[in-house]
Write a protein that holds these residues in place. Structure first.
Motif, PDB file in Angstrom:
ATOM      1  N   GLY A  94       0.794  -1.223   0.000  1.00 42.02           N
ATOM      2  CA  GLY A  94       0.000   0.000   0.000  1.00 42.02           C
ATOM      3  C   GLY A  94       0.823   1.268   0.000  1.00 42.02           C
ATOM      4  N   VAL A  95       2.095   1.187   0.403  1.00 40.95           N
ATOM      5  CA  VAL A  95       2.931   2.393   0.456  1.00 40.95           C
ATOM      6  C   VAL A  95       3.299   2.872  -0.935  1.00 40.95           C
ATOM      7  N   LEU A  96       3.448   1.954  -1.875  1.00 37.86           N
ATOM      8  CA  LEU A  96       3.910   2.299  -3.212  1.00 37.86           C
ATOM      9  C   LEU A  96       2.750   2.773  -4.080  1.00 37.86           C
ATOM     10  N   THR A  97       2.752   4.045  -4.394  1.00 42.79           N
ATOM     11  CA  THR A  97       1.830   4.574  -5.391  1.00 42.79           C
ATOM     12  C   THR A  97       2.472   4.438  -6.770  1.00 42.79           C
ATOM     13  N   THR A  98       1.744   4.818  -7.793  1.00 42.53           N
ATOM     14  CA  THR A  98       2.276   4.715  -9.150  1.00 42.53           C
ATOM     15  C   THR A  98       3.532   5.570  -9.308  1.00 42.53           C
ATOM     16  N   GLY A  99       3.481   6.810  -8.853  1.00 39.29           N
ATOM     17  CA  GLY A  99       4.627   7.701  -8.981  1.00 39.29           C
ATOM     18  C   GLY A  99       5.823   7.230  -8.173  1.00 39.29           C
ATOM     19  N   ARG A 100       5.594   6.757  -6.969  1.00 41.42           N
ATOM     20  CA  ARG A 100       6.698   6.281  -6.129  1.00 41.42           C
ATOM     21  C   ARG A 100       7.346   5.038  -6.724  1.00 41.42           C
ATOM     22  N   MET A 134       2.750  -3.335 -12.725  1.00 45.53           N
ATOM     23  CA  MET A 134       2.796  -2.975 -11.307  1.00 45.53           C
ATOM     24  C   MET A 134       2.318  -1.550 -11.091  1.00 45.53           C
ATOM     25  N   ALA A 135       2.723  -0.632 -11.990  1.00 48.43           N
ATOM     26  CA  ALA A 135       2.261   0.750 -11.881  1.00 48.43           C
ATOM     27  C   ALA A 135       0.754   0.843 -12.099  1.00 48.43           C
ATOM     28  N   GLU A 136       0.246   0.067 -13.041  1.00 54.44           N
ATOM     29  CA  GLU A 136      -1.202   0.043 -13.284  1.00 54.44           C
ATOM     30  C   GLU A 136      -1.925  -0.575 -12.099  1.00 54.44           C
ATOM     31  N   GLY A 137      -1.320  -1.601 -11.488  1.00 56.90           N
ATOM     32  CA  GLY A 137      -1.932  -2.212 -10.314  1.00 56.90           C
ATOM     33  C   GLY A 137      -2.008  -1.251  -9.141  1.00 56.90           C
ATOM     34  N   ALA A 138      -0.965  -0.421  -8.984  1.00 59.78           N
ATOM     35  CA  ALA A 138      -0.998   0.583  -7.919  1.00 59.78           C
ATOM     36  C   ALA A 138      -2.120   1.586  -8.157  1.00 59.78           C
ATOM     37  N   ALA A 139      -2.321   1.963  -9.422  1.00 56.83           N
ATOM     38  CA  ALA A 139      -3.418   2.892  -9.741  1.00 56.83           C
ATOM     39  C   ALA A 139      -4.774   2.229  -9.536  1.00 56.83           C
TER      40      ALA A 139
END
Length: 244
Positions: A94-100, A134-139
């Motif tokens: 949960g800490v990792l957003t797309t930008g991070r 992974m970035a899409e999953g974070a979004a």
């Protein structure tokens, strides 16, 4: 000395052709080929020597086509659910957003490129099968769904994280081809002794600035996605309303 300077400046017309060709969005392969031929002719090379230079250049850089061997492997692992597993993994963090996430990947890509490990990442072997899902999953974890417009934006930023990281990181590695090209060109053309180590050291401030600037843009991506999600929410709501 004046004639030599004029001849050197005349050869730079090839660079102008490349800039104009890219600005007009012409075929890059045709633009570079024409610019190389024009540069060779202006430099006094015969057609046979120009052809020989193209052949030597292709033979010397044939390793760039090795990614074709990797493509079937990537296709197989994607077929058996690599992207789905990457989305599930990032959904648990949960800490990792797309930008991070993309900023972290850019840092890893830049550090590894500075150590000469360019082949451990890339659009084909890392961005498409791993980083973008992974970035899409974070979004998706944050917004519930990823509309096509948002997905395309994430794709572009994922590719940019890889490109900026490797482009500004590889010049720190002394034995990279770009450093050797710069030192060899300066030594042979202008007779100046340019140490490859000095060029690599002066690439460090540039790499740091590139990471700070583009890293800030990647972190700002989260706010852009927030705004995009708010703008798209009413449209999605209207689309879900059943028509009488």
């Amino acid at each position: 000395m004046g004639r030599e300077t004029e001849a050197a400046m005349l050869v730079l017309i090839g660079v102008l052709l490349v800039v104009l060709g890219f600005a007009l969005r012409l075929n890059p392969l045709v633009v570079v080929t024409v610019a190389g031929i024009v540069t060779g002719l202006l430099g006094g090379l015969s057609p046979l020597k120009i052809l020989d230079a193209f052949g030597n250049g292709f033979a010397g850089s044939r390793s760039v086509t090795l990614f074709i061997i990797v493509l079937p492997v990537i296709g197989l692992i994607e077929r058996f659910g690599l992207q789905e597993q990457a989305r599930r993994l990032i959904a648990k963090l949960g800490v990792l957003t797309t930008g991070r996430l993309l900023t972290l990947y850019q840092l890893i890509r830049q550090v590894t490129a500075a150590l000469g490990l360019n082949s451990i990442g890339g659009p084909a072997q890392a961005v498409r099968p791993l980083i973008y899902p992974m970035a899409e999953g974070a979004a998706a974890r944050r917004y519930g769904s990823v509309p096509p417009t948002m997905a395309e934006k994430i794709k572009g930023y994922a590719a940019s994280a890889d490109t900026v990281g490797v482009f500004f990181g590889e010049d720190i590695f002394v034995a990279i081809g770009s450093i050797l090209l710069i030192t060899g060109f300066v030594d042979s053309t202008y007779g100046l002794k340019l140490d490859a180590l000095h060029v690599a050291l002066w690439a460090i401030p540039t790499a740091i600035c590139a990471f700070v600037i583009h890293g800030a843009r990647l972190l700002w991506l989260d706010r852009q996605l927030d705004r995009m999600a708010r703008e798209l929410a009413p449209k999605q709501a209207d689309a879900e309303v059943p028509q009488p």
